[in-house]
Motif scaffolding. Structure first.
Motif, mmCIF file in Angstrom:
data_model
loop_
_atom_site.group_PDB
_atom_site.id
_atom_site.type_symbol
_atom_site.label_atom_id
_atom_site.label_comp_id
_atom_site.label_asym_id
_atom_site.label_seq_id
_atom_site.Cartn_x
_atom_site.Cartn_y
_atom_site.Cartn_z
ATOM 1 N N MET A 4 -27.117 -21.614 -0.263
ATOM 2 C CA MET A 4 -28.277 -21.100 0.404
ATOM 3 C C MET A 4 -28.660 -22.197 1.493
ATOM 4 O O MET A 4 -29.407 -21.966 2.066
ATOM 5 N N SER A 5 -28.088 -23.280 1.417
ATOM 6 C CA SER A 5 -28.534 -24.448 2.268
ATOM 7 C C SER A 5 -27.491 -24.835 3.229
ATOM 8 O O SER A 5 -26.306 -24.331 3.174
ATOM 9 N N LYS A 6 -27.938 -25.392 4.353
ATOM 10 C CA LYS A 6 -26.905 -25.525 5.347
ATOM 11 C C LYS A 6 -26.518 -27.114 5.117
ATOM 12 O O LYS A 6 -26.096 -27.704 5.991
ATOM 13 N N TYR A 42 -24.841 -17.892 4.276
ATOM 14 C CA TYR A 42 -24.242 -18.480 2.872
ATOM 15 C C TYR A 42 -24.100 -17.286 1.867
ATOM 16 O O TYR A 42 -25.805 -16.965 1.667
ATOM 17 N N THR A 43 -23.393 -16.826 1.006
ATOM 18 C CA THR A 43 -23.633 -15.810 0.101
ATOM 19 C C THR A 43 -22.634 -16.193 -1.016
ATOM 20 O O THR A 43 -21.672 -16.767 -0.665
#
Lengths: 388, 388, 388
Positions: free
Chosen positions: C1-3, C18-19
């Motif tokens: 979930m984060s970059k 993001y999955t």
């Protein structure tokens, strides 16, 4: 996230770090939608819940004590009493109360009553023609006394049942208009209010620290010029509630003086100040009402020289001012903060569910993404990443 | 977690179980950090929120009713009244109130007042030299009556405007020091308090079930020896609030008797007991104050043999005791429990985010982990697990 | 979930989506369990929290003002007073109060008291044989006056210490049974209640809009036939609380008239109505009690022709009716709604944890699933998907 069923020794398992395998989809459309929805959720949690609604704070309700002190003189001139002064001891009934005060503005006086027998006031229930119409011992809740069983002359034209009561009876008349104590509109009341928020151990008074006593001896509350003065003119209180004092004073009424203490205790204490509003509490509409206005009966008792008790009955109309103190204090507390952050994080998870749905149903390359995202296995062995 | 876009028949989809694919990183450093942060979150949710702050409970605020009964006799000896006894009917004004009681401790008495004309007390506003200085009908809110328009002798040296009022006027003097009813400090008050928590249908009284009536007829509250006795000596109440009774009795004041009922209704009912504290509510600082202390005027009305009404005006100073009952009950409820557990689970998710960041930015083998964790795909086809 | 740590330029990263990569296990058993537990959580969040307990609502507590007006006449016949009527001015003490009213039902009258010296009532503390047993100036808190130091005849057989007090002293007797003002049970009280929920700016009165004034002038509250009438017969109030009026009237007591305003402000305003219940507040059990019932002393003051002050002392027993208004309003608010939804989502995550555990420990093909789910890597390089 769990260490269930992972390895032989618990010791080895315990320090394993589990992290999800991630598929990174490089698509401007999906990415923009994703970041936008995340920004919405974060703006809601941070901006609305925390900053605006102070969701990071614990709250407490106010504990209050109020004292009041009225000042003023009224002059009346009636045939029964002549010219007469009314001061605080005469018009505040009872002389002291907690959080409320009643100011007499109008009255019907029936002096020199003694326990004796006299003719009832004429009503459909009390008018009679002979003794048979009156029942001895009958006590009508809406009457003025206990019937003796005799039918007597009320006046030259009407006969009513005789009653044992405080005689002479109070006449059934409307109260005087204009009201007797019309001067009451210029009375002033000093309201002292001490509040406490027990959970936060915070006390404050409505006489703010920056006010000195010489100002207090001569000021009068005015929303524009003297908003911190705790001395109110009764006429101003009634007018702010969009009522007319003289009209209200005829039959009486109930006014609410609302003192609101909403305090953010993370801010400086001097920001915590009371806000005064005024509201009429009783219903002045005669259609949906019984006993409109506000009145009650009280008496002054005397003994004359031969020991007989006499009394003066007063049906007093007036305005009762209820001081209603309410409010809520907030102060930072870790529990509501983390509760709201936790809920916000869970909502971010919902954002992913929505974006997944869009990626896997709407996007043109949805089959490709599905291939990468899902690995199928069933009770009978590994399936391919294709659907059967 | 969702069944979106998975297969042809909904029936087949519905029973598919979706679980994330996991990358297990065997690293003592990361694992330790991970378990440590998880332990912090769990300790917070279980230890702090649940056990300490009882986050698993629903709450309700108290509904209260209070009755009070004072006992005691005071003896005074003044030139005007001689030796005189004051009992409950004389010094409790009004004789009964809900949740509050006033005890007269000092007074200025002006007997034998009648409605007549007399010279105003000398103030800058009332002193005059000729009739022109006085205006007929003028009613100064801070004066004692309505001016007649005549300037008369107040005494040999001063002339003031004549007023229609209750004459003779009350003198502008300080109240007696020491206070007249100095014996009031030995009065006792029995406070009976009945509380209810409506949401939990729970009632209790402050006279606890283990106390019998013979103890109650002779006990006096003492924090060390008799903490359950509901009978308080007025002097003790004032002293616990760090005030001196005799000093306070001169000008009066307002004392708060705070009864706090914080009850955990998951525990035995006998643990739910009231806690008494005492606090001075009025401001004794003369700088930031107006009308310090607590006093009010009341009158006793008489009629003499020719029917003229006379009155005795009493400016009564005394201590008003406000009984303030507050508190909160808590009882286990599934909703706040699951709310806090849910928020705690979401916070555990945050732990993963932090650990991920550390693994993928700080650890030496971060590139290796990234290769395993991320699979890239874009709008134009599968990329390798390498970044472009 | 984060970059975090994903690519060279932040700009490129920012739009990556993001999955998680998902393993889909096709097993009826696991799938059924999964859907069943999810259904439980959803039913709890939607059905219980939202619909039943209204978890989507914000709440506010009630701000209330009450006025009362009693009507009724009582007839008494005693040797001291003869046949006598008691009306509102005689039995409501004090004549007006905020939210509470006291009705005199019984009394002990001691007329013609003056400040003088007389023999104390005989008690173990006051009985004496000679002057040495009495101490001048002694003021027993439970006595009736201040001792003069003389031992005098109380009657032919007993001698007690003389006291300065209001003489003759009140006799130590039980109050009359049956109670003097037995007629009080037929008195009626009109209760007007104005409430406000400040947070939602909502006002209402207990005299509902559909009621007209002709109905109000003759109705009496009855739970079956007239549940909206605000006029209550005192006997009915006491009987609903399962007490007997005449028994209670002998020594007095305290009755609670509870008005409950629980309003759902998302529903029509006409659904927000008061609910009346009645409850005895004082403790009638003599075992665990002191001063049972409810009484207080008050006096009427007179002056005889030579100016001596006399008084009539009345120990008044009666029923005090406390009007207790409480309640809570709820109205839809986005914050508690999303808080509960967020917590519900997090609980759904817990469902996954439980199902994972079952799949990986209990199912027969658990090794197979583990192979697919977990990829191991450690500080020293990629491990296979097999455990070491």
């Amino acid at each position: 996230m769990s260490k269930k069923g992972c390895c032989n020794s618990v010791g080895e398992c315990f320090f394993d770090y589990y992290t999800s395998k991630i598929l990174v989809i490089r698509s401007r459309k999906v990415g923009t939608l994703n970041r936008f929805t995340q920004a919405l959720v974060i703006a809601y949690v941070v901006g609305y819940v925390c900053v605006l609604k102070k969701g990071y704070q614990d709250t407490d309700t106010v504990l209050s004590s109020v004292t009041t002190k009225v000042k003023g003189i009224a002059l009346t001139n009636t045939t029964e009493l002549g010219e007469r002064i009314w001061d605080v001891a005469d018009y505040i009934i009872p002389p002291q109360e907690d959080g409320s005060f009643f100011v007499l503005t109008n009255m019907i006086i029936t002096p020199n009553q003694t326990q004796s027998k006299c003719a009832e006031n004429p009503t459909p229930a009390s008018i009679c023609t002979s003794h048979r119409d009156c029942k001895r011992g009958f006590n009508d809740a809406r009457g003025d006394g206990v019937q003796t069983g005799r039918c007597v002359n009320y006046n030259d034209t009407v006969k009513t049942c005789e009653v044992l009561s405080w005689c002479p009876l109070e006449k059934i008349v409307e109260p005087p208009n204009p009201p007797l104590l019309a001067d009451a509109e210029n009375f002033t009341v000093l309201i002292k209010n001490n509040i406490r928020y027990p959970k936060f151990n915070f006390n404050k008074r409505n006489i703010l620290p920056n006010i000195n006593s010489s100002y207090l001896t001569q000021c009068v509350f005015s929303r524009k010029t003297d908003p911190d003065c705790p001395i109110f003119r009764l006429k101003d209180i009634v007018e702010e509630a969009e009522e007319d004092f003289q009209t209200m004073a005829v039959h009486g009424g109930v006014m609410g003086v609302q003192i609101r203490w909403d305090c953010d205790l993370d801010m400086p204490q001097s920001w915590c100040v009371p806000r005064y509003t005024f509201r009429r509490l009783d219903n002045k509409d005669p259609e949906n009402n019984v006993a409109p206005g506000y009145n009650f009966r009280f008496a002054k008792y005397y003994k004359d020289s031969d020991g007989t008790e006499t009394r003066t009955l007063i049906k007093g109309y007036g305005i009762r001012f209820d001081v209603l103190v309410f409010g809520q204090a907030g102060k930072f507390n870790i529990i509501p903060t983390l509760l709201n952050i936790g809920a916000g994080l869970a909502l971010l998870g919902l954002v992913n569910v929505i974006c997944d749905w869009i990626v896997l149903t709407i996007m043109t390359r949805k089959h490709h993404y599905k291939e990468q995202k899902y690995t199928y296995v069933d009770d009978f062995g590994l399936l391919s990443n294709e659907e059967t």
